[in-house]
Design a protein around this motif. Structure first.
Motif, short mmCIF file in Angstrom:
data_model
loop_
_atom_site.label_atom_id
_atom_site.label_comp_id
_atom_site.label_asym_id
_atom_site.label_seq_id
_atom_site.Cartn_x
_atom_site.Cartn_y
_atom_site.Cartn_z
N ILE A 1 -5.85 15.43 -12.57
CA ILE A 1 -6.72 14.62 -12.37
C ILE A 1 -6.32 12.35 -13.69
O ILE A 1 -6.45 12.75 -13.02
N ALA A 2 -5.64 13.30 -14.29
CA ALA A 2 -4.98 12.00 -14.90
C ALA A 2 -4.22 11.83 -14.24
O ALA A 2 -3.94 10.06 -13.59
N LYS A 3 -3.43 12.22 -13.15
CA LYS A 3 -2.18 11.47 -12.33
C LYS A 3 -3.65 11.08 -11.01
O LYS A 3 -3.47 9.72 -10.22
N GLN A 4 -4.58 11.37 -10.75
CA GLN A 4 -4.95 10.73 -9.91
C GLN A 4 -5.61 9.85 -9.94
O GLN A 4 -5.99 9.13 -9.24
N LEU A 5 -6.60 9.85 -11.59
CA LEU A 5 -6.94 8.44 -12.06
C LEU A 5 -5.37 7.27 -11.80
O LEU A 5 -6.02 6.40 -11.94
N ALA A 6 -5.01 8.25 -12.60
CA ALA A 6 -3.83 6.92 -12.90
C ALA A 6 -2.64 6.53 -11.79
O ALA A 6 -2.37 4.73 -11.24
N ASP A 7 -2.79 6.97 -10.29
CA ASP A 7 -1.91 6.47 -9.29
C ASP A 7 -2.79 5.27 -8.57
O ASP A 7 -2.09 4.69 -8.47
N PRO A 8 -4.13 5.25 -8.21
CA PRO A 8 -4.04 3.83 -7.44
C PRO A 8 -4.06 2.79 -8.66
O PRO A 8 -3.87 1.16 -7.92
N PHE A 9 -4.28 2.24 -10.05
CA PHE A 9 -4.28 2.01 -10.59
C PHE A 9 -2.82 1.25 -10.21
O PHE A 9 -2.96 0.12 -10.85
N LEU A 10 -2.00 2.13 -11.05
CA LEU A 10 -0.25 1.67 -10.99
C LEU A 10 0.53 1.26 -9.11
O LEU A 10 1.45 1.36 -9.41
N ALA A 11 -0.62 1.50 -8.75
CA ALA A 11 0.15 1.79 -7.24
C ALA A 11 0.35 0.08 -7.17
O ALA A 11 1.50 -0.22 -6.52
N PRO A 12 -0.53 -0.39 -7.10
CA PRO A 12 0.04 -2.40 -7.10
C PRO A 12 0.92 -2.91 -8.61
O PRO A 12 2.06 -3.16 -7.42
N ILE A 13 0.87 -1.91 -9.06
CA ILE A 13 2.36 -2.66 -9.94
C ILE A 13 3.57 -1.68 -9.71
O ILE A 13 4.44 -2.63 -9.27
N ARG A 14 3.90 -0.04 -8.91
CA ARG A 14 5.03 -0.24 -9.12
C ARG A 14 5.31 -1.40 -7.36
O ARG A 14 6.64 -0.70 -7.11
N LYS A 15 4.99 -1.60 -6.64
CA LYS A 15 5.33 -2.61 -5.72
C LYS A 15 5.37 -3.42 -6.46
O LYS A 15 6.49 -4.43 -5.68
N PHE A 16 5.47 -4.18 -7.72
CA PHE A 16 5.57 -5.40 -7.71
C PHE A 16 6.60 -4.92 -8.87
O PHE A 16 7.67 -5.17 -9.06
N LEU A 17 6.78 -3.92 -9.43
CA LEU A 17 8.36 -2.90 -9.91
C LEU A 17 8.45 -1.50 -9.71
O LEU A 17 7.71 -0.74 -10.20
N PRO A 18 9.85 -1.78 -8.27
CA PRO A 18 9.70 -0.48 -8.16
C PRO A 18 10.66 0.36 -9.24
O PRO A 18 11.24 -0.08 -9.80
N PRO A 19 10.55 1.77 -9.13
CA PRO A 19 11.17 2.15 -9.90
C PRO A 19 13.45 1.87 -10.11
O PRO A 19 13.75 1.77 -9.15
N MET A 20 13.55 1.84 -11.19
CA MET A 20 15.07 1.13 -11.41
C MET A 20 15.91 2.46 -11.98
O MET A 20 15.25 2.71 -12.53
#
Length: 188
Positions: free
Chosen positions: A136-155
């Motif tokens: 549930i935590a992952k399902q809630l967090a992922d849609p919120f973090l998706a735009p940030i991940r586009k801006f800041l991909p994993p390094m």
């Protein structure tokens, strides 16, 4: 109504508002409704939301009945807190509704903060272990973090989007929410 009784009533209203908000956010995120935790939230909120659903049916991603119930419950909580504080000035109705909406946004901020933190901790502690709470935590967090991940991909294999997402949420809670909340000092 006595102080402790007002506190208990306010606490009960806030807990139910949290369940309604969680139901709205989980529906918005497309969560797994067969999860035992999500199913429990649905069973707890169904008695109140079913009559509202007759007027506001659920669309694909929006559960407007849950959102409306959250806003009404948060407005009631604001009224209870004003009564508990002993403020005798009568504020316009829009001020109570506005502060109720702001309180609902603030509660959503805290839900996302907890979801991001829980998903990060679970990915460190038990990355390959199934847990309904972690799901549930992952399902809630992922849609919120998706735009940030586009801006800041994993390094270098590290995902810094949870830190940036939590920073944005904490700044919004600390600096934006107090600016837009209706306070008696502003009512002149």
């Amino acid at each position: 109504m006595a102080g402790p009784l007002l506190f208990i009533v306010d606490f009960a209203v806030l807990v139910f508002a949290l369940f309604c908000l969680l139901r709205f956010l989980l529906h918005l995120a497309g969560a797994n409704f067969y999860s035992p935790i999500v199913n429990s939230i649905m069973r707890i909120t169904d008695p109140v939301l079913q009559p509202i659903r007759k007027m506001l049916p659920v669309s694909q991603r929006l559960d407007l009945a849950s959102l409306l119930a959250t806003l009404v419950l948060e407005t009631i909580s604001v009224c209870i807190r004003v009564m508990h504080a002993g403020i005798v000035d009568i504020f316009p109705l829009w001020a109570y509704v506005w502060n109720g909406a702001i309180s609902a946004v603030q509660m959503a901020i805290w839900v996302y903060l907890v979801a991001i933190l829980a998903s990060v901790i679970m990915s460190w502690v038990a990355p390959n272990v199934y847990s309904p709470l972690a799901e549930i935590a992952k399902q809630l967090a992922d849609p919120f973090l998706a735009p940030i991940r586009k801006f800041l991909p994993p390094m270098a294999g590290f995902d810094f989007s949870p830190m940036l997402g939590m920073l944005v949420l904490l700044m919004a809670n600390s600096y934006i929410i107090p600016l837009i909340r209706f306070t008696p000092q502003l009512a002149t």
